[in-house]
Enzyme design. Structure first.
Site, PDB file in Angstrom:
ATOM      1  CE1 TYR A 154      -3.594   2.615   0.610  1.00  0.00           C
ATOM      2  CE2 TYR A 154      -2.341   3.276   2.545  1.00  0.00           C
ATOM      3  CZ  TYR A 154      -3.361   3.504   1.640  1.00  0.00           C
ATOM      4  OH  TYR A 154      -4.142   4.631   1.768  1.00  0.00           O
ATOM      5  CE  LYS A 158      -3.414   5.456  -1.637  1.00  0.00           C
ATOM      6  NZ  LYS A 158      -4.412   6.104  -2.520  1.00  0.00           N
TER       7      LYS A 158
END
Length: 274
Positions: A154, A158
């Site tokens: 994750y 990002k």
């Protein structure tokens, strides 16, 4: 948060297209926004960002309508899911949070360029997260095959969005195109993204969320600000938190890494590097 963003933009009189992979949910969102907002126009069009074929089909449909495009908000995302592969064999976080948006943006870039003009630039908003500060880009293993951690996957996705934001803005500025790109951190927002927390953490999160987390409407206000505020006209290549220009991670400013990720992303989605 996507619903709140669409509702706010519609209330400003915009024609909003909600692109998503849940047909019933999308149609319900359109009905609800139309009931609550007398201005603007809202519609739903299917697109699955985990499928490069679906992204291309969406773009083909959109382009066929010959509509202008003034604001593109790359909002879709997932967080902390167990290891999964997409139909194109990409790691899920990497594809849904970053690579699908990378392809979508590039395929719509010429429409954004022709829709904008000096003094009224088209705008691209990439929804990032403070988690990007912990992100590391492994150019040799972007799909996390060697070792999988949902948090690392994750965070990488990002960070990739921020690197993408800065590199794209540099190219647009160099070409003199009336398009700006910003990365936005909406803060901690009480959304379904946290549904993937393990059960105890989810139980602890509920009372904390009421105190510390932003509501979806509050989170959406940041992306709406970046996409519509007059004071953001011509302001691109920044990481925005609470509507303020904020220093992103040191790694995100690595121009060599930005270029490497851009080149590799083009290869992965089958685009000719600009």
């Amino acid at each position: 948060m996507g619903f709140e963003t669409a509702k706010h933009l519609a209330s400003l009189g915009m024609h909003v297209i909600i692109a998503g992979n849940e047909r019933e949910e999308g149609s319900a969102a359109v009905r609800r926004i139309n009931e609550e907002c007398s201005q603007g126009k809202v519609e739903f069009v299917f697109m699955d960002l985990t499928s490069l074929t679906s992204v291309r089909q969406f773009v083909q449909t959109f382009r066929g309508r010959r509509l202008p495009l003034h604001v593109l908000i790359n909002n879709a995302g997932t967080m902390l899911v167990s290891e999964k592969r997409t139909e194109d064999d990409f790691e899920l976080h990497f594809c849904l949070n970053y690579l699908g948006h990378f392809l979508l943006t590039n395929l719509l870039l010429d429409v954004l360029k022709t829709s904008g003009r000096q003094g009224n630039c088209s705008r691209i908003i990439n929804m990032s997260s403070a988690t990007h500060y912990a992100g590391v880009i492994d150019m040799e293993d972007l799909n996390r095959r060697t070792y999988y951690s949902s948090h690392a996957a994750y965070a990488q996705s990002k960070l990739a969005l921020v690197l993408f934001t800065y590199y794209l803005q540099e190219q647009l500025t160099a070409g003199g195109f009336p398009v700006i790109v910003n990365a936005v951190d909406p803060g901690m927002v009480d959304t379904a993204l946290y549904d993937n927390l393990w059960s105890l953490a989810k139980m602890l999160k509920k009372p904390i969320a009421k105190i510390l987390f932003r509501t979806p409407a509050e989170g959406a206000s940041i992306s709406t600000y970046a996409g519509a505020a007059a004071e953001m006209e011509g302001v691109g290549g920044f990481y925005l938190y609470n509507g303020e220009k904020t220093q992103s991670s040191d790694l995100s400013y690595d121009s060599e890494l930005q270029a490497k990720l851009w080149k590799k992303s083009c290869e992965l989605v089958g685009l000719q590097e600009a």
